[in-house]
Design an enzyme around this catalytic site. Structure first.
Site: not given
Length: 102
Positions: A66-68, A95
């Site tokens: 996951v990342c932004r 996210l």
């Protein structure tokens, strides 16, 4: 060499995917981003540090990266697959798709 397609996990399904696969959540954002919020229990390794941190990840354990926004995590997932990690997925939309203010 054939490249495998990185499985994409839709935001509403992330928890089910993690639970069903007994997976690790790998957050590849930067420390200042982690300070703004992260998924509970996630392992945090900056994308730039991932090559030197491979020894801390279990090659047999599924990983949801996951990342932004889903871009860095897609790159990280491709890198992990190239290093022999077989069950790796990307959180589509990152996210932000979960409504987290990150």
């Amino acid at each position: 060499m054939l490249f495998k397609r990185i499985p994409q996990v839709a935001a509403p399904e992330w928890k089910t995917w993690v639970d069903h696969n007994d997976a690790v959540i790998l957050d590849v954002r930067e420390p200042m981003e982690w300070a703004m919020g992260a998924l509970e229990g996630s392992e945090k390794i900056q994308l730039a540090m991932l090559p030197s941190a491979l020894g801390s990840l279990d090659t047999d354990k599924p990983i949801l990266v996951v990342c932004r926004s889903g871009n860095r995590s897609q790159h990280a997932a491709k890198f992990l697959m190239a290093q022999g990690y077989e069950k790796v997925a990307n959180l589509t939309g990152g996210l932000r798709a979960l409504g987290m203010a990150v």
